[in-house]
Write an enzyme that holds these catalytic residues in place. Structure first.
Site, PDB file in Angstrom:
ATOM      1  N   LYS A 181       1.040  -5.908   0.514  1.00 45.40           N
ATOM      2  CA  LYS A 181      -0.388  -5.632   0.440  1.00 45.40           C
ATOM      3  C   LYS A 181      -0.766  -5.242  -0.990  1.00 45.40           C
ATOM      4  O   LYS A 181      -0.287  -4.252  -1.516  1.00 45.40           O
ATOM      5  CB  LYS A 181      -0.760  -4.514   1.419  1.00 45.40           C
ATOM      6  CG  LYS A 181      -0.444  -4.877   2.875  1.00 45.40           C
ATOM      7  CD  LYS A 181      -0.810  -3.781   3.849  1.00 45.40           C
ATOM      8  CE  LYS A 181       0.023  -2.536   3.643  1.00 45.40           C
ATOM      9  NZ  LYS A 181      -0.134  -1.557   4.751  1.00 45.40           N
ATOM     10  N   THR A 212     -12.031   3.928   3.053  1.00 44.61           N
ATOM     11  CA  THR A 212     -11.015   2.971   3.486  1.00 44.61           C
ATOM     12  C   THR A 212      -9.862   3.633   4.229  1.00 44.61           C
ATOM     13  O   THR A 212      -8.779   3.051   4.353  1.00 44.61           O
ATOM     14  CB  THR A 212     -10.454   2.214   2.267  1.00 44.61           C
ATOM     15  OG1 THR A 212      -9.938   3.181   1.314  1.00 44.61           O
ATOM     16  CG2 THR A 212     -11.519   1.366   1.589  1.00 44.61           C
ATOM     17  N   GLY A 214      -7.314   4.549   6.865  1.00 46.94           N
ATOM     18  CA  GLY A 214      -6.818   3.852   8.043  1.00 46.94           C
ATOM     19  C   GLY A 214      -6.587   2.369   7.851  1.00 46.94           C
ATOM     20  O   GLY A 214      -6.213   1.663   8.798  1.00 46.94           O
ATOM     21  N   THR A 215      -6.756   1.873   6.632  1.00 49.97           N
ATOM     22  CA  THR A 215      -6.640   0.437   6.390  1.00 49.97           C
ATOM     23  C   THR A 215      -5.275  -0.113   6.792  1.00 49.97           C
ATOM     24  O   THR A 215      -5.178  -1.143   7.476  1.00 49.97           O
ATOM     25  CB  THR A 215      -6.883   0.128   4.895  1.00 49.97           C
ATOM     26  OG1 THR A 215      -8.111   0.720   4.494  1.00 49.97           O
ATOM     27  CG2 THR A 215      -6.938  -1.356   4.649  1.00 49.97           C
ATOM     28  N   GLY A 216      -4.206   0.541   6.374  1.00 49.28           N
ATOM     29  CA  GLY A 216      -2.861   0.037   6.646  1.00 49.28           C
ATOM     30  C   GLY A 216      -2.521   0.047   8.123  1.00 49.28           C
ATOM     31  O   GLY A 216      -1.952  -0.929   8.648  1.00 49.28           O
ATOM     32  N   CYS A 217      -2.858   1.140   8.804  1.00 51.00           N
ATOM     33  CA  CYS A 217      -2.611   1.229  10.253  1.00 51.00           C
ATOM     34  C   CYS A 217      -3.381   0.135  10.979  1.00 51.00           C
ATOM     35  O   CYS A 217      -2.868  -0.523  11.890  1.00 51.00           O
ATOM     36  CB  CYS A 217      -3.066   2.585  10.791  1.00 51.00           C
ATOM     37  SG  CYS A 217      -2.395   4.015   9.942  1.00 51.00           S
TER      38      CYS A 217
END
Length: 272
Positions: A181, A212, A214-217
């Site tokens: 990412k 932003t 919580g983007t990865g989860c």
């Protein structure tokens, strides 16, 4: 209602992760994502955090036996079509979850969470080797960001050119696919997906929105949802990228710090 008239159950996705009391990341983000994408979300709680828009004020890991019992309870009765992992803070927990996933014949998405959006460490240094040697080898897809690539593989990426090198370093630990990412780079939000032979570059516009959390989860849960529906890895990742791009565009202020992405953006009603 008769059994014959009941709707069939949607695909089942299990998240093994920590709780975010602020509702923007962790188990809460995972379950919102799964609902938005039409799968049945289930959870194994690994840790409880005291967390808000300003950061993580405290974290308490659950005992390994509690994690194992939750997993077995869900999988042995309800079953599962895909598994996603998030915050696993200790070596013992990483190894237990890796063993459980390794014994479950469904796709798995490993989000090797190391540092929160606010810079708080969520992974003990002693757990890093367990992630490399136990968890990544059982992953269908690993989804590290650039900070996590540096933490896990010692590869510093400063441009798109370095993303192939980063992917090769993570693939060496054994996941079938890796999604690097590149959200921390400048320019478009670009991610790089590869299994060592196929390559897919995924690009999206970068929004001027700092909310932003919580983007990865959210991205990892969206990928797991696609895999549970029977999509290929490239199909699931492309659909997840589209979903999370819309969620980032709709991210909203909450509290005094970094607000969450909008998991309900397709419904036009936000998270409220």
């Amino acid at each position: 209602m008769s059994a014959s008239s009941r709707a069939s159950a949607p695909p089942r996705v299990l998240t093994v992760a920590g709780s975010d009391s602020g509702g923007g990341a962790g188990i809460q983000a995972d379950l919102k994502t799964m609902l938005a994408l039409g799968v049945h979300g289930m959870s194994v709680l690994t840790a409880v955090t005291a967390q808000n828009s300003l950061g993580v004020q405290g974290a308490w890991e659950l005992p390994v036996e509690a994690v194992r019992a939750q997993y077995r309870s869900v999988v042995d009765d309800i079953g599962v079509d895909a598994v996603k992992t998030g915050m696993l803070s200790s070596a013992e927990l990483v190894e237990t979850v890796a063993e459980l996933i390794g014994g479950t014949a469904v796709p798995s998405v490993v989000d090797p969470v190391g540092v929160s959006k606010h810079g708080d460490s969520l992974l003990a240094a002693s757990a890093l080797d367990s992630v490399r040697t136990k968890l990544l080898p059982v992953a269908t897809v690993a989804t590290p960001n650039l900070d996590e690539v540096a933490q896990l593989a010692g590869v510093e990426v400063e441009s798109e050119d370095g993303m192939r090198r980063a992917a090769a370093a993570v693939l060496a630990y054994g996941p079938t696919w890796v999604l690097i990412k590149g959200g921390h780079l400048s320019g478009d939000a670009v991610d790089f997906l590869t299994d060592g032979s196929e390559e897919h570059w995924l690009r999206a516009p970068r929004f001027d929105n700092r909310h932003t959390h919580g983007t990865g989860c959210t991205l990892a849960s969206a990928i797991a949802s696609g895999l549970a529906k029977g999509q290929s890895v490239p199909e699931a990742v492309a659909a997840a990228k589209e979903y999370v791009t819309g969620a980032i565009a709709g991210g909203f202020a909450l509290g005094g710090g970094i607000g969450p992405v909008d998991h309900g953006w397709r419904f036009g009603a936000g998270d409220a």
